[in-house]
Each structure stands twice: as structure tokens, then as C-alpha cells.
Write a protein that holds these residues in place. Structure first.
Motif, PDB file in Angstrom:
ATOM      1  N   VAL A 175       0.939  -1.332  -0.061  1.00 48.75           N
ATOM      2  CA  VAL A 175      -0.096  -0.035   0.150  1.00 48.75           C
ATOM      3  C   VAL A 175       0.926   1.312   0.022  1.00 48.75           C
ATOM      4  O   VAL A 175       1.695   1.359   0.816  1.00 48.75           O
ATOM      5  CB  VAL A 175      -0.820  -0.035   1.235  1.00 48.75           C
ATOM      6  N   GLY A 176       0.849   2.102  -0.910  1.00 48.33           N
ATOM      7  CA  GLY A 176       1.542   3.316  -1.070  1.00 48.33           C
ATOM      8  C   GLY A 176       0.557   4.421  -0.687  1.00 48.33           C
ATOM      9  O   GLY A 176      -0.634   4.297  -0.024  1.00 48.33           O
ATOM     10  N   GLU A 177       0.946   5.541  -1.128  1.00 51.03           N
ATOM     11  CA  GLU A 177       0.384   7.061  -0.511  1.00 51.03           C
ATOM     12  C   GLU A 177      -0.711   7.415  -1.515  1.00 51.03           C
ATOM     13  O   GLU A 177      -1.723   7.484  -1.142  1.00 51.03           O
ATOM     14  CB  GLU A 177       1.447   7.866  -0.526  1.00 51.03           C
ATOM     15  N   GLY A 178      -0.279   7.616  -2.844  1.00 51.42           N
ATOM     16  CA  GLY A 178      -1.154   7.885  -3.750  1.00 51.42           C
ATOM     17  C   GLY A 178      -0.590   8.203  -5.108  1.00 51.42           C
ATOM     18  O   GLY A 178       0.784   8.108  -5.150  1.00 51.42           O
ATOM     19  N   PRO A 179      -1.173   8.061  -6.025  1.00 47.37           N
ATOM     20  CA  PRO A 179      -0.593   8.121  -7.524  1.00 47.37           C
ATOM     21  C   PRO A 179       0.484   9.442  -7.647  1.00 47.37           C
ATOM     22  O   PRO A 179      -0.076  10.311  -7.332  1.00 47.37           O
ATOM     23  CB  PRO A 179      -1.641   8.039  -8.468  1.00 47.37           C
ATOM     24  N   GLY A 180       1.399   9.260  -8.481  1.00 47.98           N
ATOM     25  CA  GLY A 180       2.273  10.404  -8.884  1.00 47.98           C
ATOM     26  C   GLY A 180       1.821  10.567 -10.409  1.00 47.98           C
ATOM     27  O   GLY A 180       0.992  10.013 -10.894  1.00 47.98           O
ATOM     28  N   ALA A 181       2.642  11.327 -10.754  1.00 50.52           N
ATOM     29  CA  ALA A 181       2.354  11.789 -12.259  1.00 50.52           C
ATOM     30  C   ALA A 181       2.452  10.612 -13.493  1.00 50.52           C
ATOM     31  O   ALA A 181       1.666  10.436 -14.159  1.00 50.52           O
ATOM     32  CB  ALA A 181       3.632  12.781 -12.812  1.00 50.52           C
ATOM     33  N   THR A 182       3.340   9.541 -13.239  1.00 49.21           N
ATOM     34  CA  THR A 182       3.573   8.515 -14.195  1.00 49.21           C
ATOM     35  C   THR A 182       2.248   7.639 -13.897  1.00 49.21           C
ATOM     36  O   THR A 182       1.660   7.055 -14.676  1.00 49.21           O
ATOM     37  CB  THR A 182       4.867   7.718 -13.844  1.00 49.21           C
ATOM     38  N   GLU A 183       1.940   7.476 -12.447  1.00 50.56           N
ATOM     39  CA  GLU A 183       0.765   6.488 -12.339  1.00 50.56           C
ATOM     40  C   GLU A 183      -0.700   7.185 -12.914  1.00 50.56           C
ATOM     41  O   GLU A 183      -1.511   6.593 -13.392  1.00 50.56           O
ATOM     42  CB  GLU A 183       0.678   6.267 -10.714  1.00 50.56           C
ATOM     43  N   ASP A 184      -0.578   8.533 -12.564  1.00 50.03           N
ATOM     44  CA  ASP A 184      -1.785   9.065 -13.178  1.00 50.03           C
ATOM     45  C   ASP A 184      -1.829   9.035 -14.538  1.00 50.03           C
ATOM     46  O   ASP A 184      -3.068   8.781 -15.172  1.00 50.03           O
ATOM     47  CB  ASP A 184      -1.833  10.633 -12.714  1.00 50.03           C
ATOM     48  N   GLU A 204      -1.943   3.208 -13.319  1.00 43.00           N
ATOM     49  CA  GLU A 204      -1.556   1.839 -12.790  1.00 43.00           C
ATOM     50  C   GLU A 204      -0.211   2.403 -11.512  1.00 43.00           C
ATOM     51  O   GLU A 204       0.436   3.256 -11.858  1.00 43.00           O
ATOM     52  CB  GLU A 204      -0.824   0.981 -13.335  1.00 43.00           C
ATOM     53  N   PRO A 205      -0.666   1.600 -10.248  1.00 41.12           N
ATOM     54  CA  PRO A 205       0.254   2.207  -9.198  1.00 41.12           C
ATOM     55  C   PRO A 205       1.723   1.831  -9.453  1.00 41.12           C
ATOM     56  O   PRO A 205       1.921   0.632  -9.893  1.00 41.12           O
ATOM     57  CB  PRO A 205      -0.233   1.525  -7.948  1.00 41.12           C
ATOM     58  N   PHE A 206       2.772   2.544  -8.980  1.00 40.82           N
ATOM     59  CA  PHE A 206       4.129   2.508  -8.922  1.00 40.82           C
ATOM     60  C   PHE A 206       4.471   1.737 -10.311  1.00 40.82           C
ATOM     61  O   PHE A 206       5.054   0.663 -10.190  1.00 40.82           O
ATOM     62  CB  PHE A 206       4.436   1.318  -7.617  1.00 40.82           C
ATOM     63  N   ARG A 217       9.451   5.999 -11.204  1.00 41.15           N
ATOM     64  CA  ARG A 217      10.849   5.617 -10.591  1.00 41.15           C
ATOM     65  C   ARG A 217      10.536   4.714  -9.359  1.00 41.15           C
ATOM     66  O   ARG A 217      11.375   3.628  -9.099  1.00 41.15           O
ATOM     67  CB  ARG A 217      11.482   6.942 -10.241  1.00 41.15           C
ATOM     68  N   SER A 218       9.811   4.944  -8.497  1.00 43.04           N
ATOM     69  CA  SER A 218       9.435   4.194  -7.428  1.00 43.04           C
ATOM     70  C   SER A 218       9.290   2.849  -7.520  1.00 43.04           C
ATOM     71  O   SER A 218       9.632   1.892  -6.951  1.00 43.04           O
ATOM     72  CB  SER A 218       8.423   4.952  -6.504  1.00 43.04           C
ATOM     73  N   GLY A 219       8.335   2.676  -8.709  1.00 44.37           N
ATOM     74  CA  GLY A 219       8.101   1.636  -8.985  1.00 44.37           C
ATOM     75  C   GLY A 219       9.006   0.635  -9.473  1.00 44.37           C
ATOM     76  O   GLY A 219       9.298  -0.641  -9.185  1.00 44.37           O
ATOM     77  N   THR A 234      -1.401  -1.413  -4.402  1.00 37.53           N
ATOM     78  CA  THR A 234      -2.570  -0.188  -4.253  1.00 37.53           C
ATOM     79  C   THR A 234      -1.830   1.107  -3.699  1.00 37.53           C
ATOM     80  O   THR A 234      -0.913   0.978  -3.251  1.00 37.53           O
ATOM     81  CB  THR A 234      -3.721  -0.754  -3.755  1.00 37.53           C
ATOM     82  N   ASN A 235      -2.949   1.839  -3.580  1.00 34.85           N
ATOM     83  CA  ASN A 235      -2.513   3.253  -2.686  1.00 34.85           C
ATOM     84  C   ASN A 235      -3.705   3.709  -1.696  1.00 34.85           C
ATOM     85  O   ASN A 235      -4.621   3.236  -2.005  1.00 34.85           O
ATOM     86  CB  ASN A 235      -2.552   4.288  -3.859  1.00 34.85           C
ATOM     87  N   CYS A 236      -3.381   4.575  -0.847  1.00 36.99           N
ATOM     88  CA  CYS A 236      -4.589   4.860   0.091  1.00 36.99           C
ATOM     89  C   CYS A 236      -5.269   5.616  -0.632  1.00 36.99           C
ATOM     90  O   CYS A 236      -6.815   5.784  -0.049  1.00 36.99           O
ATOM     91  CB  CYS A 236      -3.484   5.934   1.388  1.00 36.99           C
ATOM     92  N   LEU A 285       9.886   1.451   4.309  1.00 38.18           N
ATOM     93  CA  LEU A 285      10.254   2.632   3.615  1.00 38.18           C
ATOM     94  C   LEU A 285       9.318   2.823   2.422  1.00 38.18           C
ATOM     95  O   LEU A 285       9.042   1.769   1.758  1.00 38.18           O
ATOM     96  CB  LEU A 285      11.598   2.915   3.308  1.00 38.18           C
ATOM     97  N   HIS A 286       9.240   4.052   2.072  1.00 38.83           N
ATOM     98  CA  HIS A 286       8.774   4.245   0.551  1.00 38.83           C
ATOM     99  C   HIS A 286      10.053   3.965  -0.197  1.00 38.83           C
ATOM    100  O   HIS A 286      11.083   4.325  -0.020  1.00 38.83           O
ATOM    101  CB  HIS A 286       8.380   5.675   0.415  1.00 38.83           C
ATOM    102  N   PRO A 287       9.571   3.447  -1.491  1.00 46.55           N
ATOM    103  CA  PRO A 287      10.787   3.085  -2.416  1.00 46.55           C
ATOM    104  C   PRO A 287      11.651   4.361  -2.812  1.00 46.55           C
ATOM    105  O   PRO A 287      12.961   4.336  -2.938  1.00 46.55           O
ATOM    106  CB  PRO A 287      10.143   2.355  -3.355  1.00 46.55           C
TER     107      PRO A 287
END
Ligand code: URA
Length: 198
Positions: free
Chosen positions: A36-45, A49-51, A54-56, A76-78, A154-156
Motif C-alpha cells: 500500500v502506497g500513498e497515492g498516484p504520482g504523475a506517471t501513475e496518473d 497503474e500504481p507504482f 521511478r519508485s515502481g 494499491t494506494n491509500c 520505507l517508501h521506495p
């Protein structure tokens, strides 16, 4: 919500404006491990798809190191919509999305939930969490009406800013694989070594 897929949610005004799509969880619906991550970033948006940014890539690499593929786990994400300028999700936004996350957890019934970073750790454990200190620890949390095993991680992205966090992240993923009983075939695992003698 149709099972695991959220469609057309408009509960969070800011997020409806900032998202280009809702990013639902990905991976098998019977996975033993749920990240479970925090929320989508730009790439995920952009990709839906989550992660997958770069974190993915960091997550994928470390999964591979413990003998797992992204396809073996659920991610998934919060919150499922990208917050503006990548800010943290607000309390109300986390609350608005909570039911979707709980439904996903109930449907999956995972062996272990791995919280990637401070936001998901605090959201699911309902206390403040010093992630750097507590990474790798397991705790039972009541989520909905069931006790669930939560592994703080940790967050990746933390490994990108601070290389010393890479070992902690790797060790936590090893723990995750072990707790979920998925640690049989990883490189360097006892099983892989034994297989060499077959
Ligand atoms: N960071 C997150 O917390 N979630 C994602 O999906 C991507 C990056």
C-alpha cells in the motif's frame, strides 16, 4: 464500487481536478502480499497503474531480488487519485478513499500488508510512525473488523534520496516474502542453494 475497481468517484474536489484518471490497485485478487502506497504520482496518473514510475522500478528491482515478480503481488494506494503537485493526501481525502482500500483488503485477505512510507503506515496503524526507525517491524492492526498483519516499510523513493536506506528496504522485502511464505526461490535463499544440489 464494483468490487475492486473504483469508477467515477467524485468525493474529493481537489483530486477530481488534479487527476486524469482513477488509479486502482493492480495484481492478483488473491495475492498473499498487498503493498500500500500513498497515492498516484504523475506517471501513475498518466498510465493508470500504481507504482509504474521511478519508485515502481525500485520496488520491482527489490521484489526480483527476493524472488518475486510484480505480477505475484498486489499493489494499491491509500488514495486513488493524484494529489495536486504531489502533496500528501489530506485527512478528508484519506477518509473518503478508506472504504475502497478496506474493500480491497477484505477481498484479498492477504497474509501481510506492507505499508510503503509514512502516510500508509500511519493511515493503517492509526498512530504516528517513525518509518525510518520502525521499518521492518510487524504489527497487528484492526482494519475494518479484522486484525491484519502490517509490515512497516520505507517508501521506495527513500532509497533514491538516501542510499543508506537501500539495505533497510531490501531487508524489509525479505521479511515480507518470508511472512507471506513466498521466500522459496529467491536468489541467495536457502531453497535456491539447495536446488543446486538436485
Ligand atoms: N508513490 C506512491 O505512494 N504510490 C504510487 O503509486 C507511486 C508512487
Amino acid at each position: 464500487m464494483d468490487g475492486l475497481e473504483v469508477t467515477g468517484c467524485t468525493r474529493c474536489g481537489d483530486l477530481v481536478e488534479s487527476r486524469s484518471q482513477i488509479v486502482n490497485g493492480a495484481g492478483p485478487e488473491d495475492a498473499d502480499l498487498l503493498f500500500v502506497g500513498e497515492g498516484p504520482g504523475a506517471t501513475e496518473d498518466r498510465e493508470g497503474e500504481p507504482f509504474v514510475g521511478r519508485s515502481g522500478s525500485v520496488l520491482d528491482d527489490h521484489l526480483r531480488d527476493v524472488g518475486l515478480l510484480r505480477e505475484d503481488v498486489r499493489i494499491t494506494n491509500c488514495v486513488r487519485c493524484r494529489p495536486p503537485e504531489n502533496r500528501d493526501p489530506k485527512k478528508a481525502e484519506l477518509a473518503n478513499c478508506r472504504g475502497y482500500l478496506e474493500t480491497e483488503i477484505v477481498r484479498l485477505d492477504p497474509e501481510v500488508i506492507v505499508t510503503l512510507g509514512k502516510v500508509p503506515s500511519e493511515h493503517l496503524l492509526e498512530r504516528s510512525v517513525a518509518v525510518t526507525k520502525e521499518a521492518g517491524t510487524v504489527e497487528d492492526a484492526r482494519i475494518g473488523d479484522t486484525a491484519r498483519r502490517v509490515l512497516i516499510c520505507l517508501h521506495p523513493a527513500a532509497t533514491l534520496y538516501d542510499r543508506s536506506q537501500t539495505d533497510t528496504f531490501a531487508e524489509t522485502l525479505e521479511t515480507a516474502a518470508e511472512l507471506a511464505g513466498l521466500d522459496g526461490g529467491g536468489e541467495g535463499s536457502g531453497q535456491a542453494r539447495l536446488d543446486g544440489f538436485d
